[in-house]
Design a protein around this motif. Structure first.
Motif, PDB file in Angstrom:
ATOM      1  N   VAL A 289       0.958  -1.048  -0.080  1.00  0.00           N
ATOM      2  CA  VAL A 289       0.049  -0.183  -0.194  1.00  0.00           C
ATOM      3  C   VAL A 289       0.987   1.084  -0.014  1.00  0.00           C
ATOM      4  O   VAL A 289       0.547   2.331  -0.591  1.00  0.00           O
ATOM      5  N   SER A 290       2.023   1.417   0.724  1.00  0.00           N
ATOM      6  CA  SER A 290       2.899   2.597   0.761  1.00  0.00           C
ATOM      7  C   SER A 290       3.336   2.828  -0.545  1.00  0.00           C
ATOM      8  O   SER A 290       3.414   3.789  -0.891  1.00  0.00           O
ATOM      9  N   GLY A 291       3.877   1.841  -1.301  1.00  0.00           N
ATOM     10  CA  GLY A 291       4.269   2.075  -2.571  1.00  0.00           C
ATOM     11  C   GLY A 291       3.301   2.729  -3.655  1.00  0.00           C
ATOM     12  O   GLY A 291       3.558   3.442  -4.478  1.00  0.00           O
ATOM     13  N   GLN A 292       2.135   1.926  -3.255  1.00  0.00           N
ATOM     14  CA  GLN A 292       1.055   2.287  -4.328  1.00  0.00           C
ATOM     15  C   GLN A 292       0.669   3.738  -4.111  1.00  0.00           C
ATOM     16  O   GLN A 292       0.026   4.602  -5.077  1.00  0.00           O
ATOM     17  N   MET A 293       0.698   4.154  -2.641  1.00  0.00           N
ATOM     18  CA  MET A 293       0.061   5.479  -2.194  1.00  0.00           C
ATOM     19  C   MET A 293       1.460   6.492  -2.898  1.00  0.00           C
ATOM     20  O   MET A 293       0.899   7.524  -3.270  1.00  0.00           O
ATOM     21  N   LEU A 294       2.573   6.131  -2.701  1.00  0.00           N
ATOM     22  CA  LEU A 294       3.511   7.010  -3.290  1.00  0.00           C
ATOM     23  C   LEU A 294       3.671   7.210  -4.861  1.00  0.00           C
ATOM     24  O   LEU A 294       3.544   8.211  -5.325  1.00  0.00           O
ATOM     25  N   PHE A 295       3.355   5.837  -5.547  1.00  0.00           N
ATOM     26  CA  PHE A 295       3.106   6.038  -6.960  1.00  0.00           C
ATOM     27  C   PHE A 295       2.052   7.063  -7.297  1.00  0.00           C
ATOM     28  O   PHE A 295       2.072   8.061  -8.504  1.00  0.00           O
ATOM     29  N   ALA A 296       0.941   6.808  -6.784  1.00  0.00           N
ATOM     30  CA  ALA A 296      -0.363   7.515  -6.984  1.00  0.00           C
ATOM     31  C   ALA A 296      -0.235   9.059  -6.606  1.00  0.00           C
ATOM     32  O   ALA A 296      -0.627   9.745  -7.621  1.00  0.00           O
ATOM     33  N   GLY A 297       0.533   9.422  -5.539  1.00  0.00           N
ATOM     34  CA  GLY A 297       0.810  10.888  -5.316  1.00  0.00           C
ATOM     35  C   GLY A 297       1.569  11.398  -6.167  1.00  0.00           C
ATOM     36  O   GLY A 297       1.336  12.684  -6.362  1.00  0.00           O
ATOM     37  N   PHE A 298       2.616  10.843  -6.607  1.00  0.00           N
ATOM     38  CA  PHE A 298       3.633  11.220  -7.578  1.00  0.00           C
ATOM     39  C   PHE A 298       2.808  11.410  -8.959  1.00  0.00           C
ATOM     40  O   PHE A 298       3.086  12.645  -9.356  1.00  0.00           O
ATOM     41  N   CYS A 299       2.217  10.548  -9.351  1.00  0.00           N
ATOM     42  CA  CYS A 299       1.391  10.769 -10.711  1.00  0.00           C
ATOM     43  C   CYS A 299       0.434  11.999 -10.620  1.00  0.00           C
ATOM     44  O   CYS A 299       0.281  12.841 -11.560  1.00  0.00           O
ATOM     45  N   ALA A 300      -0.162  12.047  -9.278  1.00  0.00           N
ATOM     46  CA  ALA A 300      -1.177  13.212  -9.008  1.00  0.00           C
ATOM     47  C   ALA A 300      -0.646  14.344  -9.125  1.00  0.00           C
ATOM     48  O   ALA A 300      -1.009  15.592  -9.703  1.00  0.00           O
ATOM     49  N   HIS A 301       0.802  14.614  -8.417  1.00  0.00           N
ATOM     50  CA  HIS A 301       1.640  15.831  -8.462  1.00  0.00           C
ATOM     51  C   HIS A 301       1.776  16.175  -9.763  1.00  0.00           C
ATOM     52  O   HIS A 301       1.656  17.396 -10.284  1.00  0.00           O
ATOM     53  N   MET A 302       2.399  15.397 -10.496  1.00  0.00           N
ATOM     54  CA  MET A 302       2.731  15.634 -11.786  1.00  0.00           C
ATOM     55  C   MET A 302       1.749  16.188 -12.655  1.00  0.00           C
ATOM     56  O   MET A 302       1.922  17.113 -13.487  1.00  0.00           O
ATOM     57  N   THR A 303       0.672  15.567 -12.566  1.00  0.00           N
ATOM     58  CA  THR A 303      -0.563  16.081 -13.387  1.00  0.00           C
ATOM     59  C   THR A 303      -0.937  17.493 -12.804  1.00  0.00           C
ATOM     60  O   THR A 303      -1.498  18.350 -13.676  1.00  0.00           O
TER      61      THR A 303
END
Length: 342
Positions: free
Chosen positions: A88-102
């Motif tokens: 879950v931690s990695g999925q949170m980080l990846f999703a948060g990063f993609c959201a940031h870039m967007t």
């Protein structure tokens, strides 16, 4: 009711051991626990800084609690399907990063929620596919993905996206952030978690989905006995991918609520500990979506209230982590006892 009673017993025993440790350190356990409640707006402090009161502290608690609800729901659904989503931690980080870039290109709250949802779902689907197609244990694949995603995102942030002062990623704009930080209301400065109502609605929908729908029944049946589910005509491999996809999507929402709501930037080199705390929350909530909401509230009270407790009692904030660890241990024991009784 039995699961609820066992959860209450786990909490009581954990608080007792926490109090014992505080007492051995020469501290007053009652005062320490009162400080925790004061730190999150459940009890009144002696003094408040300007434009702060119990309500502002409580709203900060809700802001911190929101991503925890999503994260615990991700763990709970995976466990219902017989999977241990420790990624879950990695999925949170990846999703948060993609959201940031967007958010840099499209500063829209709705858009970044959708992006985070999809990003988390993709990682979850990958874990489910590896399990169903190659029998790769989801614990191994999710832990490896945690590290891979952390290092790749850290490299990218330090190379192209770092704030030279804070050494974190560049902060997203207020237009894209899911928390109204410092919102002025009745002379107060309040943090309003816009994703909190969404988290409650999703918890209710997920409870209905698991308990009242055919797909929910298939997920539970496959989780209890994949072989029996297969002989009953269920596509166990398909169910595995669907379960982990939904779990990953929920973790993605947790990442968006955390990195684009509670926080406004990403710290390179670390994965959020919330992803691991969510395991304790899910177990404490009996892997029930509604129980996860209540357990999220308790764990967040302990973790966030420990800051004020630490300043008042002059003790390390890690005491809160120790109490959470006790809760995880006794919640796991109660889950084993519950299964044996059945």
């Amino acid at each position: 009711m039995r699961k609820f009673a066992l959860s209450c017993l786990a909490i009581t025993i954990s608080l007792f051991f926490g109090a014992l440790i505080l007492w051995l350190m020469g501290k007053n356990p009652i005062e320490a626990y009162m400080n925790i409640l004061q730190g999150v707006g459940l009890m009144e402090k002696a003094k408040y800084s300007g434009r702060q009161n119990m309500f502002t502290d409580f709203m900060s608690l809700i802001d911190a609690m929101t991503p925890m609800i999503f994260a615990s729901l991700a763990v709970a659904l995976a466990l219902k399907g017989g999977f241990f989503n420790i990624g879950v931690s990695g999925q949170m980080l990846f999703a948060g990063f993609c959201a940031h870039m967007t958010a840099l290109v499209i500063p829209s709250k709705i858009v970044i929620i959708i992006v985070g949802f999809i990003a988390g779902a993709l990682i979850g689907a990958l874990i489910g596919w590896l399990k169903s197609s190659f029998n790769v244990n989801e614990v191994v694949s999710s832990i490896m993905l945690n590290s891979i995603l952390m290092y790749v995102i850290t490299f990218y942030i330090y190379s192209f996206y770092v704030n030279p002062v804070s050494r974190q990623s560049a902060s997203i704009s207020a237009a894209a952030r899911l928390t109204l930080s410092g919102f002025r209301w009745e002379g107060l400065k309040v943090d309003i978690a816009l994703a909190f109502p969404v988290a409650i609605i999703i918890a209710l929908v997920l409870h209905w989905f698991i308990e009242k729908t055919t797909y929910g029944y298939e997920i539970k049946a496959s989780g209890l006995s994949p072989r029996a589910a297969h002989y009953a005509g269920m596509d166990v491999k398909k169910i595995a991918v669907i379960t982990m996809t939904i779990s990953g999507a929920l973790a993605g929402l947790a990442g968006v609520a955390y990195y684009c709501g509670y926080l406004a930037a990403i710290q390179p080199g670390v994965t959020p500990s919330m992803g691991f705390d969510a395991i304790a929350v899910s177990l404490l909530g009996g892997n029930n979506p509604l129980g996860c909401v209540l357990a999220s509230f308790l764990i967040t009270v302990i973790s966030k209230g420990s800051v004020y407790m630490s300043s008042r009692q002059n003790i390390d904030m890690e005491i809160a982590s120790l109490i959470t660890a006790f809760i995880l241990t006794f919640a796991a024991c109660s889950a084993v006892l519950d299964r044996r009784k059945k």
